[in-house]
Design a protein around this motif. Structure first.
Motif, PDB file in Angstrom:
ATOM      1  N   PRO A  26       0.834  -1.206   0.000  1.00 13.78           N
ATOM      2  CA  PRO A  26       0.000   0.000   0.000  1.00 13.78           C
ATOM      3  C   PRO A  26       0.867   1.254   0.000  1.00 13.78           C
ATOM      4  N   THR A  27       0.477   2.243  -0.760  1.00 12.94           N
ATOM      5  CA  THR A  27       1.242   3.485  -0.856  1.00 12.94           C
ATOM      6  C   THR A  27       0.294   4.640  -1.127  1.00 12.94           C
ATOM      7  N   ALA A  28       0.695   5.823  -0.694  1.00 18.29           N
ATOM      8  CA  ALA A  28      -0.130   7.004  -0.933  1.00 18.29           C
ATOM      9  C   ALA A  28      -0.221   7.326  -2.414  1.00 18.29           C
ATOM     10  N   ALA A  29       0.671   6.743  -3.205  1.00 18.21           N
ATOM     11  CA  ALA A  29       0.646   6.987  -4.646  1.00 18.21           C
ATOM     12  C   ALA A  29      -0.513   6.287  -5.338  1.00 18.21           C
ATOM     13  N   VAL A  30      -1.169   5.355  -4.652  1.00 19.06           N
ATOM     14  CA  VAL A  30      -2.326   4.643  -5.195  1.00 19.06           C
ATOM     15  C   VAL A  30      -3.549   5.018  -4.372  1.00 19.06           C
TER      16      VAL A  30
END
Length: 735
Positions: A125-129
């Motif tokens: 999980p990443t803030a980019a998604v």
């Protein structure tokens, strides 16, 4: 030592190495470097699947081998050591994540696919998604770089919305998903950017019950296992090269600078292995322990791999900097591995916060345990817990005390032979340590007596054993070690204290120094020269000295800290009866080796070495603001190495429990601990700031650093220990 701790895993590692020889040799890898960046299944993939190496951790019900994640970690490490190309690590990360989910449609489908040989990749999980909830699931958008993306046929994609963080199984050919190829740093694997443009995730695609911390720990453990394998190659390759490459008419491995480089590589490699193993076994523990283990694997296993491979190149010299050499391929893989756990600084801070009040712990599970033995030990310790320890003038009162009960029942030093101990095996020592811990009882320590008494039991007469054993265990006798001299520190065999034969015994003359606790000791173990006409190692003898005998003059040495733990001891015609000469004259050096090897096996579920305690106290008691990431990042880095050292020691115990030959982890751990103590003390001083103007600075910021030289010098300087590691463990030539 490799990741494995059991014979069946050792056999697995051998089989994996054989597989690499046949299907993925490094020479083939060099020849095909241009092909790996395009993605797809490598030429050896079908054979890999046929051998079941991709599915060790998948249950038999889904077509796997029914093994453990640690089994797969053994393969990852060996593939890292052999630089096997292709998407193996990314695939087992994805499939192991699926295996960690609860039973659901997505997990059933995923396990069946991966068991059949599908390739995969894991996207954390990443803030980019971003995830937008829809009536039937979620729509994902964003971009993220992914290792082995072009080769992946199925993806495990992590994403978060306002409600929760989830993982989903996604076909890599799904609508709304595209792969953008890039020039991969790791020339043996592809890399690409995953572009999500409204990728629809159905509820049935979600891997139920799969927690973020579990997956982070899985990723950290597997990538640390690969880093361990990469560094093992560096150790082996540079050591072999240093034995044959000559400069100035000698192998370069005979030069101390090169010895130290190779020894340091070995230490870094072993800590990485221990940290990787710790993370993989943490998958069966709670989320707090997983967080500690994952952080340690990243900071203590993965991050150091880049520096380690860079150092390896410097040992190879100019040849290691060429395109044709293997070194840059391993360095590239190390760089790509670190990139997958970025941002490293933020992860160190997170580890520091997690470790502020928690220690890494690993419970040892014993094969073929005898329940009756545990029950008997438990009953004895219950009886001991009802007794009190009484002190009389700083010494243990032997009447009715808890310690006396433990000593007389073999539980003060259970590894000693009967009748003073239980002759406990490593597995039985684990049981005893666990039962002590359950009752919050502290196993007694006789400190130097734990070195002296096994030597006395091996070489002393029955009368001497009886005189000293139980009183030492009861705490009635305190021991010191009369070894070091002003002219004989690390070069112990160069000592000059003389012992001359007289009627009924020996007369000792000389000076000892740096003798811990001599001012409190009743007896000392002493090396003295009995024959000056033979080589220095052969002319030494081993004596037991009454510290209150006439001619013994003890003078405390005040240290830079202001304490006086050490002493000078002058021996002026001190008489030692014949009975207190251990062994025969001239056997002292061999007997001393017994003493130095007889430190009690420290068996505990605790993995921390305690090096981080001062830094913890500075943060909690020193008024450090909770928003100060620098302090927490520093704590995280110290805790990572401390936990790796503890795991390294614990692995030595488990090797013995599992019937394998003892390794050399304890020797490496001593050097690593000395260095970490210095680093931790320096960090505390820097964070203490102006408070260090005062001697009583918080968290021992001043006294802690003043005491560091004792750790760096005691038991042989770090430099001497590095020479010993290089020559005795790695087999490099003497200078």
């Amino acid at each position: 030592m490799p990741l494995y701790l059991a014979e069946d895993q050792a056999d697995l590692a051998t089989a994996v190495s054989d597989f690499a020889d046949r299907f993925a040799d490094i020479r083939q890898t060099h020849e095909n470097l241009d092909s790996y960046g395009a993605g797809g299944r490598p030429s050896h993939w079908d054979e890999l699947v046929a051998n079941g190496l991709h599915a060790l951790h998948i249950s038999e019900a889904h077509g796997g081998q029914g093994g453990s994640v640690v089994d797969t970690g053994v393969v990852v490490e060996e593939f890292g050591r052999r630089l096997v190309p292709g998407p193996y690590v990314s695939t087992v990360l994805a499939s192991a994540a699926v295996a960690g989910a609860a039973d659901c449609k997505a997990s059933t489908r995923g396990l069946d696919l991966f068991a059949e040989g599908a390739t995969g990749a894991l996207i954390m999980p990443t803030a980019a998604v971003t995830a937008l909830a829809t009536g039937e699931g979620w729509a994902l958008s964003g971009q993220v770089p992914v290792a082995s993306l072009l080769s992946a046929e199925w993806l495990v994609v992590g994403f978060a919305d306002e409600a929760a963080t989830r993982f989903a199984l996604v076909n890599a050919e799904s609508e709304g998903l595209s792969k953008v190829a890039g020039s991969s740093t790791d020339l043996t694997r592809d890399a690409g950017t995953l572009v999500l443009e409204g990728l629809l995730i159905d509820v049935d695609d979600v891997l139920a019950g799969l927690g973020v911390q579990y997956v982070e720990t899985l990723q950290a453990g597997m990538l640390a296992a690969e880093a361990s394998g990469i560094m093992r190659w560096a150790v082996e390759a540079t050591t072999d090269y240093s034995k044959i490459r000559e400069q100035f008419g000698k192998p370069i491995g005979s030069f101390q600078a090169v010895k130290h480089k190779c020894a340091n590589l070995l230490i870094t490699s072993e800590l990485a292995t221990a940290a990787a193993w710790s993370a993989l076994v943490a998958l069966d523990q709670g989320v707090d322990q997983q967080a500690l283990a994952a952080g340690s694997a990243i900071q203590g296993g993965i991050v150091p791999s880049v520096d380690a491979l860079t150092e390896a190149v410097t040992i190879f010299g100019g040849i290691g900097y060429t395109w044709e050499h293997d070194a840059h391929l391993y360095l590239r893989r190390a760089i790509a591995t670190v990139a997958q756990v970025a941002p490293v600084g933020a992860r160190a801070t997170a580890l520091g916060r997690a470790a502020l009040e928690l220690d890494r712990r690993i419970d040892i599970e014993l094969p073929e345990e005898d329940p009756a033995f545990r029950q008997r030990i438990g009953m004895l310790l219950d009886d001991a817990a009802a007794l009190a320890n009484e002190h009389d003038g700083g010494r243990w009162n032997s009447r009715g005390s808890q310690r006396t009960f433990l000593a007389e029942n073999g539980l003060a030093a259970p590894h000693w032979p009967a009748p003073y101990g239980l002759g406990a095996s490593p597995a039985e020592q684990v049981v005893i340590a666990q039962e002590y811990a359950r009752r919050n009882l502290l196993q007694p320590s006789s400190v130097i007596g734990e070195w002296a008494m096994p030597t006395i039991l091996a070489y002393g007469s029955e009368d001497v054993k009886e005189k000293f054993a139980l009183p030492t265990l009861r705490g009635e006798l305190i021991w010191c070690q009369l070894f070091s001299e002003p002219g004989a520190g690390s070069d112990l065999a160069g000592l000059s204290t003389r012992a001359v034969k007289v009627d009924g015994g020996w007369e000792l003359r000389g000076q000892k120094v740096w003798t811990s606790g001599a001012h409190e000791a009743d007896w000392g173990i002493c090396l003295a020269r009995t024959d000056a006409d033979v080589p220095k190692h052969k002319g030494l003898s081993y004596f037991l000295v009454d510290m209150r005998a006439p001619g013994v003059d003890i003078r405390p040495l005040k240290q830079s800290t202001g304490d006086a733990e050490f002493n000078e001891v002058f021996l002026d015609s001190v008489f030692v009866p014949d009975a207190y000469l251990l062994g025969e004259p001239g056997q002292g050096w061999r007997i001393t080796a017994t003493t130095l090897q007889n430190e009690r096996t420290q068996i505990s579920s605790g993995v921390s070495t305690g090096t981080e305690e001062s830094l913890r106290r500075l943060i909690t008691d020193g008024g450090y603001p909770a928003t100060d990431d620098a302090a927490y990042a520093a704590l995280g880095r110290i805790v990572a190495v401390s936990s790796a050292i503890g795991a390294l020691n614990l692995r030595e115990t488990l090797r013995q429990v599992n019937g394998l030959q003892p390794g050399f982890g304890s020797s490496l751990a001593k050097v690593a601990h000395a260095r970490l103590s210095r680093e931790a003390a320096t960090v505390v001083l820097q964070l203490a700031g102006p408070a260090a103007l005062f001697a009583q600075a918080p968290a021992d910021a001043v006294t802690g650093l003043l005491g560091v030289p004792q750790v760096l010098i005691g038991g042989g300087t770090v430099e001497i220990q590095l020479n010993v590691i290089a020559e005795r463990i790695l087999g490099l030539p003497r200078g």
